[in-house]
Scaffold this motif. Structure first.
Motif, PDB file in Angstrom:
ATOM      1  N   VAL A 100       0.847  -1.186   0.000  1.00 19.97           N
ATOM      2  CA  VAL A 100       0.000   0.000   0.000  1.00 19.97           C
ATOM      3  C   VAL A 100       0.884   1.238   0.000  1.00 19.97           C
ATOM      4  N   ASP A 101       0.330   2.342  -0.447  1.00 21.61           N
ATOM      5  CA  ASP A 101       1.020   3.625  -0.338  1.00 21.61           C
ATOM      6  C   ASP A 101       0.579   4.288   0.964  1.00 21.61           C
ATOM      7  N   VAL A 102       1.547   4.790   1.715  1.00 27.79           N
ATOM      8  CA  VAL A 102       1.210   5.469   2.962  1.00 27.79           C
ATOM      9  C   VAL A 102       1.864   6.848   2.996  1.00 27.79           C
ATOM     10  N   ARG A 103       1.217   7.735   3.741  1.00 29.51           N
ATOM     11  CA  ARG A 103       1.817   9.034   4.039  1.00 29.51           C
ATOM     12  C   ARG A 103       2.422   8.942   5.440  1.00 29.51           C
ATOM     13  N   LEU A 104       3.689   9.281   5.559  1.00 30.46           N
ATOM     14  CA  LEU A 104       4.390   9.214   6.839  1.00 30.46           C
ATOM     15  C   LEU A 104       4.025  10.442   7.658  1.00 30.46           C
ATOM     16  N   ASP A 105       3.488  10.211   8.866  1.00 30.01           N
ATOM     17  CA  ASP A 105       2.943  11.312   9.648  1.00 30.01           C
ATOM     18  C   ASP A 105       3.842  11.747  10.803  1.00 30.01           C
ATOM     19  N   SER A 106       3.990  10.896  11.824  1.00 33.05           N
ATOM     20  CA  SER A 106       4.739  11.308  13.015  1.00 33.05           C
ATOM     21  C   SER A 106       5.263  10.077  13.740  1.00 33.05           C
ATOM     22  N   PRO A 107       6.251  10.236  14.633  1.00 32.63           N
ATOM     23  CA  PRO A 107       6.782   9.085  15.372  1.00 32.63           C
ATOM     24  C   PRO A 107       5.699   8.417  16.214  1.00 32.63           C
ATOM     25  N   ALA A 108       5.703   7.071  16.233  1.00 34.24           N
ATOM     26  CA  ALA A 108       4.745   6.309  17.035  1.00 34.24           C
ATOM     27  C   ALA A 108       5.232   6.220  18.475  1.00 34.24           C
ATOM     28  N   ASP A 109       4.344   5.772  19.362  1.00 31.23           N
ATOM     29  CA  ASP A 109       4.670   5.712  20.786  1.00 31.23           C
ATOM     30  C   ASP A 109       5.770   4.705  21.099  1.00 31.23           C
ATOM     31  N   ASP A 110       5.952   3.683  20.248  1.00 28.83           N
ATOM     32  CA  ASP A 110       6.959   2.665  20.538  1.00 28.83           C
ATOM     33  C   ASP A 110       8.385   3.154  20.327  1.00 28.83           C
TER      34      ASP A 110
END
Length: 446
Positions: A424-434
Motif C-alpha cells: 500500500v502507499d502510505v503518508r508518513l505522519d509522526s513518530p509512534a509511541d513505541d
C-alpha cells in the motif's frame, strides 16, 4: 504407517538466534517437520520438540544460547530439544551435555534435523543423538533454503560459508568455505515463493557478495535473473561486504523496480589501522566511496552499518578516529556490537586490549550517533508518500499493523487484516509511541 501418520499429533517450538540466514534455515526445518506431521505449537501448547538454531558470533551469543536451552528445559521438561547452528558446530559436546538436549546437528546436518528428530521421538530411551560433527573446512555442499515461517517476507539463502578469516571472527570455522547455489536453482525457489503468494524476498547468506565463487557467474548475474521473476515485487540485499558491493550492483539497484533502496554494509571500524589489524579487505576511503555513490544515485536509500567497538588494537585515538569517520558518513543507522574475545582467533595475538568499562562507554557513544542518524533519516520523510508491505502478526493486537517502506522505515497504520501481505502507499505522519516506528496513513492500495 508413514512418518506423518506417526507424528501427526506432535508439536514443535522454534527459537532462532543470530542472522537472517538462520531464520531462513529455521523456517525450512519447520516446513520439513510439518511434512512429517509435526506442526508448530500454539502459544498455549506444550511442545514435544524444541528446535534451537544457534549463533556463535560472540561469547555473549554462546551464553544466550545456553541460557535459552536451560530455560526451555525448565519450562518443558518432557520436550526433546534439538540444537543446531554455529554454536552446535563449534561446541557440539557442550551443547549435547545441556539438560533436555536430545539432538545436536552441525551446519552440514541442519537440514537432516527432521530425520534425526523423528529417530529420537521414535525411541526416547536412546542416548542423545549427536552425529559426528565434521570439521567445517570439509563442508563443500550447498544446502538450499527459502522459507518464510510465520513471517510475511521470504528469506532466500543464496550462499554459505566464508573464506575471509578476519582476525576476530569464528564464522569460517563454523560455516566452512564459501559455496553457493546455482542461478537456476535459486530462481526456481523465488518462483515457488511467488506461487505461494510471496511478495518480498530477502537475499541472505554469510558472504553473499561472494556468490558464484569458482564459477563464471557472480552476484550481479543472480540479481538480474531474480529481477525477472514475475510475482515477486520486492527484493532486499542483506549484509554485503563493501569491497564486493560494486558500483555496478548499486547502479543496478537504482534502476531496478524490484530491488529496494536498502543496503546493509559491515564497516566494523572507521580506523584504517584497526581495519588492517582485523584483516578486512577495504579501507575507509573505499567505504566512503560506496556510501556516497549510493546516496548520489538513490538519495532516499537506507544504509545500515555494522560496527564493532573495543576491538583489540583499538587504542583511544583510533576509536576517536572511527567515531568521527562514522559520524561523517551519509548512513541511516548503526548496528553496534562490543568486541568479544573468541578462542582460536588471531585477534588474541594483538597486545592492546580494551577494558570492559571502556567498551561500554564506546558503545554508548556509537549508539547515540546511531539514534540521531536514524531519527534524522526518518524525520526527513515526514509527509512523504512511500510504498509499504503490510505484515501479519506485527502489532495488530493493538489495533495497528506494521510494515516497512521500500527504504526500510518501519511504519504503523490502523489495522486492516484484509491488507495483510499487500503493498500500500502510505503518508508518513509522526513518530509512534513505541519509539521505533512512524505513524502513517494509507492513501492507496496497489
Amino acid at each position: 504407517m508413514t512418518d506423518k501418520d506417526s507424528f501427526d499429533k506432535r508439536t514443535a517450538l522454534y527459537h532462532t538466534f543470530g542472522c537472517k540466514l538462520n531464520f531462513a534455515e529455521t523456517s525450512t526445518v519447520a516446513r520439513m517437520l510439518a511434512d512429517k506431521g509435526i506442526r508448530r505449537a500454539a502459544p498455549d501448547e506444550k511442545p514435544d520438540v524444541i528446535v534451537v538454531n544457534t549463533c556463535s558470533v560472540t561469547e555473549e551469543a554462546d551464553r544466550k544460547c545456553r541460557r535459552a536451552i536451560r530455560s526451555f528445559h525448565r519450562r518443558y521438561p518432557d520436550a526433546t530439544i534439538a540444537v543446531t547452528g554455529c554454536y552446535a558446530q563449534l561446541k557440539a559436546e557442550e551443547a549435547a551435555s545441556l539438560p533436555g538436549v536430545g539432538v545436536v546437528a552441525g551446519i552440514n546436518d541442519k537440514l537432516r534435523l527432521p530425520e534425526l528428530i523423528a529417530e529420537r521421538l521414535a525411541d526416547r530411551n536412546t542416548t542423545s543423538t549427536s552425529p559426528e560433527i565434521p570439521d567445517a573446512a570439509s563442508l563443500r555442499e550447498f544446502m538450499p533454503s527459502c522459507s518464510r515461517g510465520n513471517r510475511t517476507r521470504y528469506f532466500l539463502k543464496v550462499q554459505d560459508g566464508c573464506d575471509y578469516w578476519c582476525t576476530y571472527c569464528t564464522i569460517p570455522k563454523a560455516r566452512g568455505r564459501s559455496r553457493s547455489g546455482t542461478i537456476d536453482q535459486l530462481v526456481g525457489q523465488a518462483r515457488q515463493a511467488a506461487a505461494e503468494g510471496g511478495r518480498e524476498i530477502v537475499i541472505t547468506g554469510v558472504n553473499i557478495g561472494d556468490f558464484g565463487k569458482g564459477r563464471p557467474d557472480n552476484f550481479i548475474d543472480l540479481c538480474r535473473a531474480l529481477d525477472e521473476v514475475d510475482g515477486i515485487e520486492r527484493y532486499r540485499i542483506s549484509s554485503i561486504e563493501p569491497n564486493l558491493l560494486t558500483d555496478e550492483i548499486i547502479d543496478f539497484v537504482a534502476a531496478s523496480r524490484r530491488f529496494m533502496p536498502h543496503f546493509h554494509i559491515p564497516l566494523q571500524c572507521g580506523s584504517d589501522e584497526v581495519l588492517r589489524l582485523m584483516r578486512r579487505r577495504y579501507d575507509t576511503a573505499l567505504f566512503r566511496a560506496r556510501t556516497e555513490h549510493i546516496k548520489r544515485v538513490m538519495p532516499h536509500a537506507f544504509i545500515g552499518v555494522d560496527l564493532i567497538v573495543g576491538a583489540r588494537g583499538e587504542r583511544p585515538e583510533l576509536f576517536r578516529e572511527s567515531r568521527d569517520f562514522v559520524d561523517s558518513l551519509p548512513v541511516s543507522q548503526l548496528h553496534v556490537f562490543p568486541y568479544s574475545e573468541r578462542p582460536g582467533t588471531r585477534a588474541l595475538e594483538i597486545e592492546y586490549a580494551v577494558e570492559p568499562a571502556e567498551k561500554h562507554s564506546r558503545m554508548t557513544e556509537m549508539t547515540t550517533i546511531s539514534e540521531r542518524k536514524h531519527s534524522e533519516f526518518c524525520r526527513s520523510f515526514t509527509g512523504a508518500v512511500r510504498p509499504v508491505l503490510l505484515e501479519h502478526g506485527h502489532g495488530d493486537d493493538k489495533g495497528v499493523m506494521n510494515g516497512f517502506t521500500d527504504n526500510y522505515i518501519k511504519v504503523a497504520v490502523a489495522a486492516a487484516p484484509e491488507l495483510d501481505n499487500r503493498i500500500v502507499d502510505v503518508r508518513l505522519d509522526s513518530p509512534a509511541d513505541d519509539g521505533e516506528s512512524i505513524r502513517a496513513t494509507i492513501v492507496g492500495i496497489h
